[in-house]
Motif scaffolding. Sequence first.
Motif, PDB file in Angstrom:
ATOM      1  N   ALA A 391      27.392  68.210 111.505  1.00  0.00           N
ATOM      2  CA  ALA A 391      28.055  67.789 110.265  1.00  0.00           C
ATOM      3  C   ALA A 391      27.099  66.998 109.393  1.00  0.00           C
ATOM      4  N   ASP A 392      27.122  67.283 108.106  1.00  0.00           N
ATOM      5  CA  ASP A 392      26.344  66.562 107.096  1.00  0.00           C
ATOM      6  C   ASP A 392      27.292  65.618 106.364  1.00  0.00           C
ATOM      7  N   SER A 393      27.069  64.310 106.485  1.00  0.00           N
ATOM      8  CA  SER A 393      27.987  63.307 105.924  1.00  0.00           C
ATOM      9  C   SER A 393      27.731  63.082 104.443  1.00  0.00           C
ATOM     10  N   GLN A 394      28.804  63.064 103.661  1.00  0.00           N
ATOM     11  CA  GLN A 394      28.747  62.741 102.253  1.00  0.00           C
ATOM     12  C   GLN A 394      29.594  61.505 101.984  1.00  0.00           C
ATOM     13  N   ASP A 396      32.572  61.008 100.654  1.00  0.00           N
ATOM     14  CA  ASP A 396      33.985  61.043 101.011  1.00  0.00           C
ATOM     15  C   ASP A 396      34.393  62.337 101.711  1.00  0.00           C
ATOM     16  N   HIS A 397      33.421  63.089 102.242  1.00  0.00           N
ATOM     17  CA  HIS A 397      33.736  64.322 102.943  1.00  0.00           C
ATOM     18  C   HIS A 397      32.559  64.735 103.824  1.00  0.00           C
ATOM     19  N   PHE A 398      32.709  65.844 104.521  1.00  0.00           N
ATOM     20  CA  PHE A 398      31.674  66.337 105.425  1.00  0.00           C
ATOM     21  C   PHE A 398      31.539  67.853 105.262  1.00  0.00           C
ATOM     22  N   TRP A 399      30.321  68.336 105.474  1.00  0.00           N
ATOM     23  CA  TRP A 399      30.075  69.772 105.581  1.00  0.00           C
ATOM     24  C   TRP A 399      29.700  70.046 107.034  1.00  0.00           C
ATOM     25  N   PHE A 400      30.220  71.135 107.593  1.00  0.00           N
ATOM     26  CA  PHE A 400      29.982  71.367 109.012  1.00  0.00           C
ATOM     27  C   PHE A 400      29.685  72.842 109.297  1.00  0.00           C
ATOM     28  N   THR A 401      29.026  73.072 110.417  1.00  0.00           N
ATOM     29  CA  THR A 401      28.860  74.420 110.974  1.00  0.00           C
ATOM     30  C   THR A 401      29.101  74.343 112.474  1.00  0.00           C
ATOM     31  N   PRO A 541      15.362  88.144 114.848  1.00  0.00           N
ATOM     32  CA  PRO A 541      16.801  88.418 114.773  1.00  0.00           C
ATOM     33  C   PRO A 541      17.676  87.373 115.455  1.00  0.00           C
ATOM     34  N   ASP A 542      17.073  86.264 115.911  1.00  0.00           N
ATOM     35  CA  ASP A 542      17.819  85.327 116.754  1.00  0.00           C
ATOM     36  C   ASP A 542      18.813  84.454 115.995  1.00  0.00           C
ATOM     37  N   TRP A 543      18.654  84.333 114.666  1.00  0.00           N
ATOM     38  CA  TRP A 543      19.570  83.488 113.880  1.00  0.00           C
ATOM     39  C   TRP A 543      20.591  84.395 113.211  1.00  0.00           C
ATOM     40  N   GLU A 544      21.804  84.439 113.773  1.00  0.00           N
ATOM     41  CA  GLU A 544      22.828  85.366 113.303  1.00  0.00           C
ATOM     42  C   GLU A 544      23.908  84.638 112.504  1.00  0.00           C
ATOM     43  N   GLU A 545      24.364  85.284 111.428  1.00  0.00           N
ATOM     44  CA  GLU A 545      25.500  84.797 110.661  1.00  0.00           C
ATOM     45  C   GLU A 545      26.685  85.716 110.926  1.00  0.00           C
ATOM     46  N   ASN A 546      27.838  85.390 110.366  1.00  0.00           N
ATOM     47  CA  ASN A 546      28.989  86.276 110.522  1.00  0.00           C
ATOM     48  C   ASN A 546      29.427  86.823 109.172  1.00  0.00           C
ATOM     49  N   SER A 547      30.538  87.541 109.161  1.00  0.00           N
ATOM     50  CA  SER A 547      30.980  88.224 107.937  1.00  0.00           C
ATOM     51  C   SER A 547      31.635  87.287 106.925  1.00  0.00           C
ATOM     52  N   SER A 548      31.811  86.003 107.267  1.00  0.00           N
ATOM     53  CA  SER A 548      32.531  85.091 106.370  1.00  0.00           C
ATOM     54  C   SER A 548      31.623  84.373 105.379  1.00  0.00           C
ATOM     55  N   ILE A 549      30.296  84.486 105.518  1.00  0.00           N
ATOM     56  CA  ILE A 549      29.415  83.756 104.609  1.00  0.00           C
ATOM     57  C   ILE A 549      29.487  84.374 103.218  1.00  0.00           C
ATOM     58  N   ASP A 550      29.356  83.516 102.201  1.00  0.00           N
ATOM     59  CA  ASP A 550      29.394  83.978 100.822  1.00  0.00           C
ATOM     60  C   ASP A 550      28.102  83.623 100.100  1.00  0.00           C
ATOM     61  N   ALA A 551      28.068  83.870  98.790  1.00  0.00           N
ATOM     62  CA  ALA A 551      26.852  83.613  98.011  1.00  0.00           C
ATOM     63  C   ALA A 551      26.493  82.135  97.991  1.00  0.00           C
ATOM     64  N   ASP A 552      27.498  81.246  97.959  1.00  0.00           N
ATOM     65  CA  ASP A 552      27.224  79.809  97.946  1.00  0.00           C
ATOM     66  C   ASP A 552      26.566  79.379  99.255  1.00  0.00           C
ATOM     67  N   TYR A 553      27.023  79.917 100.361  1.00  0.00           N
ATOM     68  CA  TYR A 553      26.395  79.628 101.656  1.00  0.00           C
ATOM     69  C   TYR A 553      24.923  80.052 101.615  1.00  0.00           C
ATOM     70  N   GLY A 554      24.678  81.241 101.061  1.00  0.00           N
ATOM     71  CA  GLY A 554      23.299  81.725 100.968  1.00  0.00           C
ATOM     72  C   GLY A 554      22.429  80.843 100.099  1.00  0.00           C
ATOM     73  N   LYS A 555      22.986  80.352  98.979  1.00  0.00           N
ATOM     74  CA  LYS A 555      22.220  79.464  98.095  1.00  0.00           C
ATOM     75  C   LYS A 555      21.863  78.164  98.801  1.00  0.00           C
ATOM     76  N   GLN A 556      22.817  77.628  99.565  1.00  0.00           N
ATOM     77  CA  GLN A 556      22.543  76.378 100.269  1.00  0.00           C
ATOM     78  C   GLN A 556      21.485  76.567 101.354  1.00  0.00           C
ATOM     79  N   HIS A 585      23.723  71.492 101.997  1.00  0.00           N
ATOM     80  CA  HIS A 585      24.435  70.955 103.161  1.00  0.00           C
ATOM     81  C   HIS A 585      24.365  71.889 104.363  1.00  0.00           C
ATOM     82  N   TYR A 586      24.545  73.187 104.157  1.00  0.00           N
ATOM     83  CA  TYR A 586      24.501  74.116 105.288  1.00  0.00           C
ATOM     84  C   TYR A 586      23.086  74.224 105.857  1.00  0.00           C
ATOM     85  N   TRP A 587      22.095  74.092 104.996  1.00  0.00           N
ATOM     86  CA  TRP A 587      20.702  74.049 105.465  1.00  0.00           C
ATOM     87  C   TRP A 587      20.498  72.829 106.362  1.00  0.00           C
ATOM     88  N   ASP A 588      21.001  71.671 105.947  1.00  0.00           N
ATOM     89  CA  ASP A 588      20.892  70.463 106.758  1.00  0.00           C
ATOM     90  C   ASP A 588      21.650  70.604 108.075  1.00  0.00           C
TER      91      ASP A 588
END
Length: 664
Positions: A391-394, A396-401, A541-556, A585-588
């Motif tokens: 989790a990346d702390s902000q 008043d909220h958090f981003w997590f993976t 190929p070891d870092w896999e994503e799933n079908s739910s990622i969007d363009a904003d996830y990719g930008k981060q 945040h997702y990069w962090d």
Amino acid sequence: MSLNPKLLSCLSVGREIITPARVKDAAEWAEKYRILSEFESAIPGRWSNSVTPYAVQPMRALSNPGTVNVTLMCCSQASKSEIVRNALGFWITAAPGPTLWVMPSVAAAEEAVDERLGPMIQNSIPWALPGGRYDISTKKGIKLTSMRIYPATQGSPQALATRPCRYVICDEVDKYGTNAGKDADPLALAAARIRTYKKRGKFVCLSTPTFRDGHIFKRFDACPDQRHYYFPCLKCGHKWHARWEHVVWPKRPEEINEISWGAQIVAGNLARIRCPECKHEHEEKHRQAMIQGGEWVSSLGLPEDVFGDSVAFQFSSLVNPWADINKLAEKFLKVRKDPTKLQEFINQEMGEIYEDEIDAASVKGDYHAAKISTYAPGIAPNWTSTILATADSQKDHFWFTVRAWGRDGRSRLLSHGRANSFEDLRAKTLDAWFDVEGYESVGGFRMKTGYLFIDSGGGLAGAGDGEASITDKVYKFVETDPKRIIPTKGFPSYKRAKKPISESQITAKGTRAKHFKQVLLRIVDTQYFKDLLFAKIWDGPDWEENSSIDADYGKQMTAERKVMTKTKSGFLKLWKQTSHGSDNHYWDCGVLQLAAADYLKVHLSAPEEVVHAERLQIAKMRQAQGIKLDETPRGARASAPQAPKLRPQQTMKRNGQDFLAAYR
């Protein structure tokens, strides 16, 4: 009664002496009254606008009644300070008002009064304002008959905020800090001084620039009316903004080194200014004519003498009559391979910011298009050894993976998103269960998140409302489940960590008032793990994503680049955000995922076939005992590994090599 004609003639002459002729702007005032002493100029005597024609328009902007904000971003030793002092002389004579002159330090303020403002007033004001009195004091400032000039330093919030002023001049602003003591930005405090004067006030910023995030470039970049000095080609008449890229010289012979070649360029007068239109090359002796024939061009297309509310000027040593393009070429050849000296050349000579050199290898394409897959979110692969959340702390909220990890360093995204509270974060990470594929024939198998690695930063939770910092709240959150919630902190980027991840015991506030508790903080070398994450994402190929990622996830995930950056330890290649304020945040979170896998030694998990056999046994026991899918049956071992007791500075190696090589 009529006066004697001779008496009238004498009175007329005396009136001309006592009352100065009116001048319309600072450029005309300088031409008529400014006297340069030997302390102020290498060419003492009367000021002449023909020597520095590029200074005329900035002086007129500083005299224009409707122009409030004026910014000068330019090279050193090119009369930028004299431009403002000429404007000050005009204000004293024609439009007096209290003036605040802000310098970076006390020593600089004292020098400005003693060696610059004092001589200018002593030599020029008596001619412009006969009979006017003045009192010059280093500490108290300059007191004139018509107005006061107050010297101040950027680090003194009291001096910047106590009195209203009609004119505020902020000199060498890139040497200012980000705050005036405990108060806000010193430029913001200073700018507030002219508020009561509205359109009659002037806020002037001048400085040699440094970096993109420096004060002067921010003001220049924010100004809609940006003006550059255009040179005319003496052959075709084309006018263009002359920059260093337009200075050329013959190619260096292979047998001569760059230092010697620079000396030969000076000796042979070999440097030229090339017209981008007709390619005609102008020698140094022609540059003076180009300066005289130059003109200011507005980014808004306004005429030279038309100014709006704000205007910004930029010029380099190429327009400086005391410079020499041959010597500039020699200097460039000496410093071009040294980032520190090259920065000084670009800032001091070109009057431009030093742009960090981007490592081309750290720039990739569309992450979303490259990494999106058909894997369903929330389903762990059968090779999963453990499930980790970060989790990346902000404020008043958090981003997590949440990611599944395997023995061979493979990792797949299971879920990601934003949590608005600690309770929400717990529910979406630590309390989350995930189905594991491949166990449908025995009634299924589920795994729970093993650990949550959380960033302990984030700043204050509220501005001036007395709330605890996010850091304190994170430590209290850790106290609710210290075995599974792991607090982390990034290692300073300008230092080199001895180990990728280490431990530090700190004292933090507990859950009860006046209660303190020891917290084991994990210190993460983020630059090291960012290198590792980048390689893991793009080199295999070891870092896999799933079908739910969007363009904003990719930008981060591509929000940072590796750039050559000036730090306290010199120039280093560091990971930095591609633009100010861009979300990363997702990069962090990905960086923390690698740090967590490192810390827990996931690569040393049991072999996949052993784990598979154990899970089959657990599934069969669950069926036999008739218990729920997300519960562990009696007699079975929990599937999540326990956190190791890692000693500080412990070396983690596998087969004689750094164990992190398993993740590459």
